[in-house]
Design a protein around this motif. Sequence first.
Motif, PDB file in Angstrom:
ATOM      1  N   GLY A  35       0.793  -1.229   0.000  1.00 19.91           N
ATOM      2  CA  GLY A  35       0.000   0.000   0.000  1.00 19.91           C
ATOM      3  C   GLY A  35       0.821   1.272   0.000  1.00 19.91           C
ATOM      4  O   GLY A  35       0.363   2.309   0.437  1.00 19.91           O
ATOM      5  N   LEU A  37       2.228   2.765  -2.755  1.00 21.11           N
ATOM      6  CA  LEU A  37       2.378   3.423  -4.058  1.00 21.11           C
ATOM      7  C   LEU A  37       2.120   4.934  -3.964  1.00 21.11           C
ATOM      8  O   LEU A  37       2.872   5.738  -4.529  1.00 21.11           O
ATOM      9  N   ILE A  38       1.062   5.324  -3.242  1.00 21.26           N
ATOM     10  CA  ILE A  38       0.745   6.762  -3.174  1.00 21.26           C
ATOM     11  C   ILE A  38       1.839   7.534  -2.425  1.00 21.26           C
ATOM     12  O   ILE A  38       2.308   8.559  -2.920  1.00 21.26           O
ATOM     13  N   GLN A  42       3.985  10.529  -3.969  1.00 18.97           N
ATOM     14  CA  GLN A  42       4.060  11.827  -3.278  1.00 18.97           C
ATOM     15  C   GLN A  42       5.514  12.205  -3.011  1.00 18.97           C
ATOM     16  O   GLN A  42       5.911  13.364  -3.190  1.00 18.97           O
ATOM     17  N   VAL A  73      -2.919   5.304 -11.309  1.00 16.36           N
ATOM     18  CA  VAL A  73      -3.079   5.909  -9.981  1.00 16.36           C
ATOM     19  C   VAL A  73      -2.681   7.381 -10.026  1.00 16.36           C
ATOM     20  O   VAL A  73      -3.377   8.253  -9.504  1.00 16.36           O
ATOM     21  N   PHE A  76      -5.291   9.514 -11.520  1.00 15.15           N
ATOM     22  CA  PHE A  76      -6.579   9.522 -10.825  1.00 15.15           C
ATOM     23  C   PHE A  76      -6.651  10.664  -9.814  1.00 15.15           C
ATOM     24  O   PHE A  76      -7.675  11.315  -9.655  1.00 15.15           O
ATOM     25  N   TYR A  77      -5.545  10.891  -9.120  1.00 15.32           N
ATOM     26  CA  TYR A  77      -5.550  11.862  -8.020  1.00 15.32           C
ATOM     27  C   TYR A  77      -5.106  13.241  -8.502  1.00 15.32           C
ATOM     28  O   TYR A  77      -4.144  13.371  -9.250  1.00 15.32           O
ATOM     29  N   GLN A  79      -3.664  15.543  -6.964  1.00 11.67           N
ATOM     30  CA  GLN A  79      -2.426  16.078  -6.403  1.00 11.67           C
ATOM     31  C   GLN A  79      -1.231  15.905  -7.339  1.00 11.67           C
ATOM     32  O   GLN A  79      -0.306  16.705  -7.311  1.00 11.67           O
ATOM     33  N   PHE A  80      -1.264  14.855  -8.170  1.00  6.70           N
ATOM     34  CA  PHE A  80      -0.057  14.537  -8.934  1.00  6.70           C
ATOM     35  C   PHE A  80       0.045  15.338 -10.221  1.00  6.70           C
ATOM     36  O   PHE A  80      -0.915  15.457 -10.972  1.00  6.70           O
TER      37      PHE A  80
ATOM     38  N   TYR B 229      -6.810   8.918   7.566  1.00  6.86           N
ATOM     39  CA  TYR B 229      -6.674   9.292   6.158  1.00  6.86           C
ATOM     40  C   TYR B 229      -6.975  10.785   6.059  1.00  6.86           C
ATOM     41  O   TYR B 229      -8.125  11.201   6.141  1.00  6.86           O
ATOM     42  N   LYS B 270      -2.101   8.620   6.995  1.00  5.55           N
ATOM     43  CA  LYS B 270      -1.924   8.400   5.558  1.00  5.55           C
ATOM     44  C   LYS B 270      -2.428   9.661   4.864  1.00  5.55           C
ATOM     45  O   LYS B 270      -3.559  10.086   5.089  1.00  5.55           O
ATOM     46  N   GLU B 271      -1.581  10.247   4.032  1.00  6.84           N
ATOM     47  CA  GLU B 271      -1.994  11.465   3.335  1.00  6.84           C
ATOM     48  C   GLU B 271      -2.803  11.143   2.099  1.00  6.84           C
ATOM     49  O   GLU B 271      -2.371  10.349   1.261  1.00  6.84           O
ATOM     50  N   GLY B 272      -3.952  11.749   1.979  1.00  3.53           N
ATOM     51  CA  GLY B 272      -4.743  11.606   0.765  1.00  3.53           C
ATOM     52  C   GLY B 272      -4.061  12.341  -0.374  1.00  3.53           C
ATOM     53  O   GLY B 272      -3.125  13.107  -0.178  1.00  3.53           O
ATOM     54  N   ALA B 273      -4.536  12.093  -1.586  1.00  4.15           N
ATOM     55  CA  ALA B 273      -3.863  12.698  -2.734  1.00  4.15           C
ATOM     56  C   ALA B 273      -4.823  13.544  -3.554  1.00  4.15           C
ATOM     57  O   ALA B 273      -4.531  13.877  -4.699  1.00  4.15           O
ATOM     58  N   CYS B 278     -12.918   9.853  -2.381  1.00  4.64           N
ATOM     59  CA  CYS B 278     -12.298   9.070  -1.317  1.00  4.64           C
ATOM     60  C   CYS B 278     -12.945   9.304   0.040  1.00  4.64           C
ATOM     61  O   CYS B 278     -12.586   8.655   1.020  1.00  4.64           O
ATOM     62  N   SER B 287      -7.885   3.630  -1.632  1.00  2.00           N
ATOM     63  CA  SER B 287      -6.820   4.625  -1.682  1.00  2.00           C
ATOM     64  C   SER B 287      -5.723   4.313  -0.659  1.00  2.00           C
ATOM     65  O   SER B 287      -4.536   4.441  -0.963  1.00  2.00           O
ATOM     66  N   ILE B 288      -6.106   3.873   0.535  1.00  2.00           N
ATOM     67  CA  ILE B 288      -5.089   3.506   1.538  1.00  2.00           C
ATOM     68  C   ILE B 288      -4.270   2.319   1.038  1.00  2.00           C
ATOM     69  O   ILE B 288      -3.074   2.229   1.284  1.00  2.00           O
ATOM     70  N   GLU B 289      -4.917   1.444   0.277  1.00  2.78           N
ATOM     71  CA  GLU B 289      -4.201   0.281  -0.254  1.00  2.78           C
ATOM     72  C   GLU B 289      -3.314   0.652  -1.439  1.00  2.78           C
ATOM     73  O   GLU B 289      -2.664  -0.208  -2.027  1.00  2.78           O
ATOM     74  N   GLY B 290      -3.341   1.931  -1.834  1.00  2.40           N
ATOM     75  CA  GLY B 290      -2.461   2.381  -2.915  1.00  2.40           C
ATOM     76  C   GLY B 290      -3.073   2.278  -4.294  1.00  2.40           C
ATOM     77  O   GLY B 290      -2.382   2.334  -5.299  1.00  2.40           O
ATOM     78  N   LYS B 291      -4.393   2.107  -4.343  1.00  3.74           N
ATOM     79  CA  LYS B 291      -5.054   1.972  -5.647  1.00  3.74           C
ATOM     80  C   LYS B 291      -5.796   3.252  -6.014  1.00  3.74           C
ATOM     81  O   LYS B 291      -5.877   4.188  -5.231  1.00  3.74           O
ATOM     82  N   ARG B 292      -6.367   3.246  -7.234  1.00  2.24           N
ATOM     83  CA  ARG B 292      -7.264   4.334  -7.601  1.00  2.24           C
ATOM     84  C   ARG B 292      -8.441   4.304  -6.631  1.00  2.24           C
ATOM     85  O   ARG B 292      -8.975   3.240  -6.330  1.00  2.24           O
ATOM     86  N   GLY B 293      -8.835   5.486  -6.169  1.00  3.48           N
ATOM     87  CA  GLY B 293      -9.884   5.529  -5.150  1.00  3.48           C
ATOM     88  C   GLY B 293     -11.265   5.390  -5.742  1.00  3.48           C
ATOM     89  O   GLY B 293     -12.016   6.352  -5.803  1.00  3.48           O
ATOM     90  N   MET B 294     -11.611   4.183  -6.162  1.00  3.08           N
ATOM     91  CA  MET B 294     -12.939   3.969  -6.739  1.00  3.08           C
ATOM     92  C   MET B 294     -13.769   3.100  -5.807  1.00  3.08           C
ATOM     93  O   MET B 294     -13.293   2.101  -5.298  1.00  3.08           O
ATOM     94  N   TRP B 308      -7.402  -4.292   3.554  1.00  2.00           N
ATOM     95  CA  TRP B 308      -6.717  -5.581   3.372  1.00  2.00           C
ATOM     96  C   TRP B 308      -7.676  -6.752   3.641  1.00  2.00           C
ATOM     97  O   TRP B 308      -7.311  -7.763   4.198  1.00  2.00           O
TER      98      TRP B 308
END
Lengths: 176, 591
Positions: A35, A37-38, A42, A73, A76-77, A79-80, B229, B270-273, B278, B287-294, B308
């Motif tokens: 988890g 990747l974000i 960043q 990813v 999607f966000y 911020q990037f 988050y 965990k910082e949101g992006a 989300c 999003s916490i798992e590092g994926k697109r927040g869908m 998880w």
Amino acid sequence: MRITRLVSENHVQEVDGADLSLMDSLIAKYKGKSGSLIPLLQGTQHLYGYIPGPAFEKLSEATGISSADIYGVATFYAQFRLKPVGRNIIKVCHGTACHVQNANAITDALKDFLEVGDGETTADGEFTLESVACLGCCSLAPVMMIGENTYGKLSGKLAVKVIKEMKNNLCKQPQE
Amino acid sequence: MEKPKIIVGLGSCGIAAGASKTYDKLKAYQQEHAVDFELARTSCIGMCYKEPLVEIQDASGSIIYGDMTEDKVLDVVLDHLTKGIRNAEMAVKAEDMPTHEDSFFDGQVKIALRNCGYMDPESIDEAIQHEAYKAISGILKEKRPQLDIIQTMIDSGLRGRGGGGFPTGLKWKFANQNASDEKYIICNADEGDPGAFMDRSLLEGDPHAVLEGMMIGGYAIGATAGVIYCRAEYPLAIKRLNIAIGQAKEKGFLGENILGSGFNFDIYVKEGAGAFVCGEETALIASIEGKRGMPRKRPPFPAASGLWEKPTNINNVETFGNVPWIINHGAAAYAAYGTEKSKGTKVFALTGKIKHGGLVEVPMGITINDIIFKLGGGIQGDKKFKAVQLGGPSGGCIPAELGHTPVDYDSVNATGAIMGSGGMVVMDESTCMIDLAKFFLHFTQEESCGKCTFCRVGTKRMLEILERITEGKGEEEDIPKLEELAYQIKNNSLCGLGQTAPNPVLTTLKYFRHEYEAHIIDKKCPAKVCKPLLTYTIDPEKCTGCTVCGKKCPTNAIDGARKEAHTINQNICIQCGECFNVCKFEAVMVD
């Protein structure tokens, strides 16, 4: 949160001299953690101000996630950023409170003055103009933020005045 | 006598208003003059419209001064400290005398915000003096059963303060019932509604209350770890949370075997992006798992399979902030506030065309009018109150005629708006409701994750119709088209974003249909906001022929000789409004 998102064409730009070895300690920090990747994206953006194209390959090798997924990813966000930004980012707040106090007039005035569109950077690389959703100082609406400084109770004219003063100060400073 | 203490309010809004400079000014004076006072900081007390705020505590008690910008602060502080003069003009709150700002605090009940503005948020020792970690310590010491705590939460009637309003105790019960080797508790601090900053203020002002709330929730459901988050746009909140977590670990409130009880619990941030969607539970987990927040389909609900794929409980910042108070004071004390189905208090961010913009915490059931006119001081410039927007992009507009509506979940829902997370944007007659609906729809359309067709395409089509209407190209069938699209989107979207996205349009159609009709049929904008619908003319009686407007006009649409009344050529005029802005004689009229 940027209201206007990056458009998906023409934005992966190779930049000469982006030293990807800067990312090594970042990658080591998150190695084997699920988890992450974000935070990796960043961290990369923190290093370069944006995410350079070759960084996707490097992150893919380090994490085993396909670069297509990483790209998914990153786009999607809000911020990037996938393009380099100006030295000063002008964030004009377009939260509800600022909207009802005419934040559009500020963005319009700055667009005219800087000759850029929303989300674009001036030719000299000095300013990037962005619309953001709520900076959280609604009682000072309408507001813009440049670096750490917040400017409140603005009008289009006042906003342009702030930028003019910044430009004058830049001219006075000795070039590095 | 102890030396006087001067406390500067250093929340994000205070800093934006110049509080850091005020602090620096006092610091510099203290160093240069060796004046005997202690300088400290606190966070937001909610009175944003009077920032920067400076509190002086001395033998005579406590007094807070407002508008303490760096140029004014020394005069007021030195008058107070050296001459004993208390500046009644600048005072906004005092222990032993009334001030002209007392109406802002009267009627407020501070539970979630109990410590905000009253302590240094970066000092755990001060927090402990303010009862931090008292509730969790008691629970661990007494080894209170998990179900006993859950029952207390159910009895208190606390409902999710993020907007959903689901009973917190019940939510904990579900997560408690699902057995697993690992469970998680998540704090949703992805406060995305534009115009809402309750959570930011609480995180910046009293981070330990949120941590303790999460610990109690974690203990009750049997979790081992917590995740906060938080929006990346809240750097100060993230900084103070991390400081608080570090201090709590040092003191043994977080980590392994907490206070010798055998309870292990850790929290990280965990910082949101930057993605509004989300705020939805399943998207937040992705999003916490590092994926697109869908978002994904529910069930399974997070209580069964969340982060998880383990049982997970998600609550909002303000919800957690209430928890330690409820444990310390009992469910009945909390339930004593509020209405039959909405217990306790709610924090609102008052913004827009209101005199006293800021943060207020009120008992549920208080009326909208009381909030706006008693606490909020009324409308800026004493204009006419037109409507209030509740719940951000997912909410709706409540018109002035319904100002007597009590603020509780059910009464607000009955109007078509939602309670939401607490953003309350006040509008006067100069706000165009169609423009506002367009603003929110623009936001949700951008933030739609794209998974559901109705949300992805439908919001875009609705936005296009609204754009046409505000450009004067509206047609009569646009209103039924908007309504049909709105119901389709509501019924065919998977998550809350799509299900609520049409609310701003539906409520404005319900209460301000005449304004839509004015735009579509008469091609007029009654609030004079939608530029393509405006006509600028010059009043020949008032025009002095100063020629300023003619020089400013970008299309040379203004004719007239010097010292003679000017006229605007409507065929060339682009309705930019420059002439209106520059005229010193109010001769330019808008219709």
